[in-house]
Structure formats: structure tokens, C-alpha cells
Design an enzyme around this catalytic site. Structure first.
Site, PDB file in Angstrom:
ATOM      1  N   SER A 181       0.854  -1.190   0.000  1.00 35.69           N
ATOM      2  CA  SER A 181       0.000   0.000   0.000  1.00 35.69           C
ATOM      3  C   SER A 181       0.884   1.232   0.000  1.00 35.69           C
ATOM      4  O   SER A 181       1.641   1.459   0.951  1.00 35.69           O
ATOM      5  CB  SER A 181      -0.894   0.016   1.241  1.00 35.69           C
ATOM      6  OG  SER A 181      -1.343   1.343   1.471  1.00 35.69           O
ATOM      7  N   HIS A 202      -1.411  -1.487  -3.893  1.00 37.47           N
ATOM      8  CA  HIS A 202      -2.717  -1.147  -3.311  1.00 37.47           C
ATOM      9  C   HIS A 202      -2.723   0.366  -3.109  1.00 37.47           C
ATOM     10  O   HIS A 202      -1.807   0.920  -2.509  1.00 37.47           O
ATOM     11  CB  HIS A 202      -2.848  -1.894  -1.981  1.00 37.47           C
ATOM     12  CG  HIS A 202      -4.117  -1.675  -1.235  1.00 37.47           C
ATOM     13  ND1 HIS A 202      -5.245  -2.437  -1.431  1.00 37.47           N
ATOM     14  CD2 HIS A 202      -4.438  -0.796  -0.249  1.00 37.47           C
ATOM     15  CE1 HIS A 202      -6.200  -2.045  -0.598  1.00 37.47           C
ATOM     16  NE2 HIS A 202      -5.745  -1.039   0.130  1.00 37.47           N
ATOM     17  N   ASP A 228      -4.751   3.555  -1.622  1.00 35.68           N
ATOM     18  CA  ASP A 228      -5.780   3.938  -0.661  1.00 35.68           C
ATOM     19  C   ASP A 228      -6.292   5.345  -0.938  1.00 35.68           C
ATOM     20  O   ASP A 228      -5.630   6.329  -0.630  1.00 35.68           O
ATOM     21  CB  ASP A 228      -5.203   3.863   0.754  1.00 35.68           C
ATOM     22  CG  ASP A 228      -5.035   2.427   1.205  1.00 35.68           C
ATOM     23  OD1 ASP A 228      -6.022   1.670   1.156  1.00 35.68           O
ATOM     24  OD2 ASP A 228      -3.913   2.052   1.598  1.00 35.68           O
ATOM     25  N   MET A 261      -8.839   8.278  -0.168  1.00 36.83           N
ATOM     26  CA  MET A 261      -9.660   8.750   0.962  1.00 36.83           C
ATOM     27  C   MET A 261     -10.185  10.153   0.675  1.00 36.83           C
ATOM     28  O   MET A 261      -9.432  11.011   0.206  1.00 36.83           O
ATOM     29  CB  MET A 261      -8.810   8.796   2.231  1.00 36.83           C
ATOM     30  CG  MET A 261      -8.140   7.485   2.556  1.00 36.83           C
ATOM     31  SD  MET A 261      -7.187   7.619   4.073  1.00 36.83           S
ATOM     32  CE  MET A 261      -6.408   6.014   4.113  1.00 36.83           C
ATOM     33  N   HIS A 277      -8.425   1.028  -3.528  1.00 35.31           N
ATOM     34  CA  HIS A 277      -9.346   0.888  -2.390  1.00 35.31           C
ATOM     35  C   HIS A 277     -10.015   2.245  -2.176  1.00 35.31           C
ATOM     36  O   HIS A 277      -9.387   3.183  -1.700  1.00 35.31           O
ATOM     37  CB  HIS A 277      -8.516   0.445  -1.169  1.00 35.31           C
ATOM     38  CG  HIS A 277      -9.288   0.342   0.100  1.00 35.31           C
ATOM     39  ND1 HIS A 277      -8.671   0.171   1.327  1.00 35.31           N
ATOM     40  CD2 HIS A 277     -10.624   0.378   0.366  1.00 35.31           C
ATOM     41  CE1 HIS A 277      -9.581   0.109   2.278  1.00 35.31           C
ATOM     42  NE2 HIS A 277     -10.772   0.239   1.727  1.00 35.31           N
ATOM     43  N   MET A 333     -12.009   4.545  -0.302  1.00 32.92           N
ATOM     44  CA  MET A 333     -12.609   4.921   0.988  1.00 32.92           C
ATOM     45  C   MET A 333     -13.291   6.275   0.784  1.00 32.92           C
ATOM     46  O   MET A 333     -12.878   7.307   1.322  1.00 32.92           O
ATOM     47  CB  MET A 333     -11.516   4.976   2.067  1.00 32.92           C
ATOM     48  CG  MET A 333     -11.081   3.593   2.506  1.00 32.92           C
ATOM     49  SD  MET A 333      -9.516   3.600   3.388  1.00 32.92           S
ATOM     50  CE  MET A 333      -8.405   3.530   1.999  1.00 32.92           C
ATOM     51  N   MET A 348     -11.483  -5.477   6.249  1.00 34.14           N
ATOM     52  CA  MET A 348     -10.668  -4.475   6.950  1.00 34.14           C
ATOM     53  C   MET A 348     -10.321  -5.000   8.347  1.00 34.14           C
ATOM     54  O   MET A 348     -11.204  -5.364   9.120  1.00 34.14           O
ATOM     55  CB  MET A 348     -11.430  -3.150   7.080  1.00 34.14           C
ATOM     56  CG  MET A 348     -11.608  -2.367   5.786  1.00 34.14           C
ATOM     57  SD  MET A 348     -10.091  -2.064   4.861  1.00 34.14           S
ATOM     58  CE  MET A 348      -9.093  -1.164   6.065  1.00 34.14           C
ATOM     59  N   GLY A 352      -0.432   2.121   9.810  1.00 37.98           N
ATOM     60  CA  GLY A 352       0.276   2.028  11.084  1.00 37.98           C
ATOM     61  C   GLY A 352      -0.575   1.681  12.288  1.00 37.98           C
ATOM     62  O   GLY A 352      -0.139   1.865  13.424  1.00 37.98           O
ATOM     63  N   ASP A 411      -6.653  -6.112   4.988  1.00 35.77           N
ATOM     64  CA  ASP A 411      -6.003  -4.797   4.943  1.00 35.77           C
ATOM     65  C   ASP A 411      -5.983  -4.170   6.333  1.00 35.77           C
ATOM     66  O   ASP A 411      -7.039  -3.883   6.901  1.00 35.77           O
ATOM     67  CB  ASP A 411      -6.814  -3.917   3.971  1.00 35.77           C
ATOM     68  CG  ASP A 411      -6.189  -2.568   3.698  1.00 35.77           C
ATOM     69  OD1 ASP A 411      -5.068  -2.306   4.183  1.00 35.77           O
ATOM     70  OD2 ASP A 411      -6.834  -1.778   2.981  1.00 35.77           O
ATOM     71  N   GLY A 412      -4.777  -3.941   6.834  1.00 35.05           N
ATOM     72  CA  GLY A 412      -4.628  -3.221   8.096  1.00 35.05           C
ATOM     73  C   GLY A 412      -3.876  -4.028   9.147  1.00 35.05           C
ATOM     74  O   GLY A 412      -4.316  -5.106   9.533  1.00 35.05           O
ATOM     75  N   GLY A 413      -2.740  -3.495   9.575  1.00 40.06           N
ATOM     76  CA  GLY A 413      -1.991  -4.122  10.661  1.00 40.06           C
ATOM     77  C   GLY A 413      -1.319  -5.434  10.292  1.00 40.06           C
ATOM     78  O   GLY A 413      -0.979  -6.222  11.180  1.00 40.06           O
TER      79      GLY A 413
END
Ligand code: DX5
Ligand code: ZN
Length: 225
Positions: free
Chosen positions: A16, A41, A43, A45, A74, A76, A146, A154, A181-183
Site C-alpha cells: 500500500s 494497493h 488507498d 480517501m 481501495h 474509501m 478491513m 500504522g 487490509d490493516g496491521g
């Protein structure tokens, strides 16, 4: 780099670019793709659906000009259908919309396809019930779970994503893919793989690592265990 991530059932790593150094984006992209990431990826937003603003079609087009890699966008954003054509024009290969922005997920999936999206994905926030994606499953190519509240890279992995992933995976056809996606980092990636995830989105664990190539190989090592 994997030319078309739908052509394999192997686990794939998507970098990402949200955590890339934007002042040298082209070099950052080259580094992670030559360092072993399978695709990118992006992101997007809008400061409305999520409390952050990232980038839009212009940066997507610039990314397209700097690589032939598969671009997984993605969205958002509150109005994915309205902006889909701009991202198609910018060179997006896949676009994922959030269930939270629509009352009719199946209709939105079909509208995204009609807008020219080659691959349509659907995603849901950690607080959203897994059943919300079900009506769209026959119209999408991939489902993104998610594992953080979207908006920032982060953040800490939310393990609630794992049972959700397992439930969705059981309902997918062989040509559909499950993404998380995430962490995601070397500690969390094995549990996601065990839950049936195919594609792993990673921002900070790659871009904030002092040695990106090593970071990618550490993730891959965990997947091949
Ligand atoms: C979160 C984004 C993610 C994010 C992941 O809103 O959708 O793609 O960049 O970042 P890490 O890997 O750092 O959790
Ligand atoms: Zn994302």
C-alpha cells in the site's frame, strides 16, 4: 511482481503506497516491486467517508505511468460510482467500494462494473456485520476484510477480522479472492493466511522498515511456513 493476481491461487503481497515517501513515489514503487511485492494497493480517501484525505485519480495515473504492475484501488469514499470512471481512466485494474456507503450492495457492484471497472471488490469496516457483503458476492471478484478502522496506516491489527474472513472465504468461488487490509506484519500474517486470506495488503510494515526488501522477505517467509 505478479502480472494478474487473479491468475494464481498463491498468497500475494500488495504494497500500500499510503506509507510511501510521496516525494519519491516512482523510486519507492520500483523498490517494493523489484523487492518482491506482487502488486500495488492504492488507498483513496475523501475526508468524508474516512477522517483523512490521501490522493485521487492524478496520483493513480502517475503510478500507472511508473509501473505496469496491477493497481488495486481501495475507494474509501462516499460516492464510489461517481468517481469510478476517473479511476478507470487513470489506469486502475481493480476497484473496491465499501458496503457502508450503499443501501444496495449488489446494485452498487453492478454499477461499478458498468462504469468500466475490470475487477470489482467489496469491503467492510471492522464494525460492520459480515452478512452485509453477502448480497454482492455473486457480482464481485474479490472481498476485502478491513482489519483496522480505515483512514490511516500504522494501526494495530484487529483479530475480529479473522472469523469474518473464514465466513466469507467459505462463500467465495474458485475465481474470487479474499484480501485483508490493516496491521499486517510478520506476526499477524500467519493467522490471516490460516483464515483463508489470499492477498495481504501491507503499508507500514514494508515502507517504515529500514530494509524494505528484508521486510517483504520476512512476510513471505511467514507465508511459506
Ligand atoms: C487503511 C488503509 C490500509 C493501510 C494499511 O485505511 O486502507 O491499506 O494503508 O496500513 P498498515 O499496513 O500500516 O496497517
Ligand atoms: Zn487499503
Amino acid at each position: 511482481m505478479t502480472a494478474d493476481p487473479f491468475n494464481t491461487t498463491q498468497p500475494l503481497i500488495a504494497a500500500s503506497i499510503l506509507s510511501a515517501r510521496f516525494e519519491k513515489l516512482g523510486a519507492e514503487i520500483d523498490e517494493v516491486l523489484s523487492g518482491g511485492c506482487d502488486f500495488l494497493h492504492l488507498d483513496v480517501m475523501d475526508g468524508h467517508f474516512v477522517p483523512n484525505i490521501s490522493f485521487g485519480p492524478a496520483v493513480t495515473a502517475a503510478t500507472r505511468r511508473s509501473t505496469k504492475a496491477f493497481l488495486d484501488v481501495h475507494l474509501m469514499i462516499s460516492e464510489p460510482v461517481r468517481y469510478a470512471p476517473a479511476f478507470v481512466k487513470a489506469g486502475a485494474d481493480a476497484m473496491t467500494f465499501h458496503v457502508e456507503v450503499t443501501d444496495d450492495v449488489a446494485k452498487t457492484a453492478r454499477e461499478m462494473r458498468a462504469a468500466g471497472c475490470r475487477h470489482v471488490g467489496i469491503t467492510l469496516n471492522p464494525a460492520t456485520a459480515v452478512e452485509r457483503v453477502f448480497p454482492a458476492l455473486e457480482f464481485v471478484d474479490h472481498v476485502l476484510v478491513m482489519s483496522v478502522v480505515p483512514g490511516f496506516s500504522g494501526q494495530k491489527f484487529m483479530a475480529e477480522a479473522l472469523p469474518k474472513s473464514e465466513i466469507i472465504k467459505k462463500r467465495l468461488r474458485a475465481n474470487q479472492r479474499l484480501e485483508i487490509d490493516g496491521g499486517i506484519n510478520p506476526e499477524t500474517i500467519p493467522s490471516a493466511r490460516d483464515a483463508g486470506v489470499d492477498w495481504f495488503v501491507v503499508a507500514s510494515a514494508i515502507f517504515d522498515h529500514p530494509d524494505r526488501v528484508k521486510a517483504i522477505s520476512e512476510l513471505r517467509d511467514q507465508l511459506s511456513r
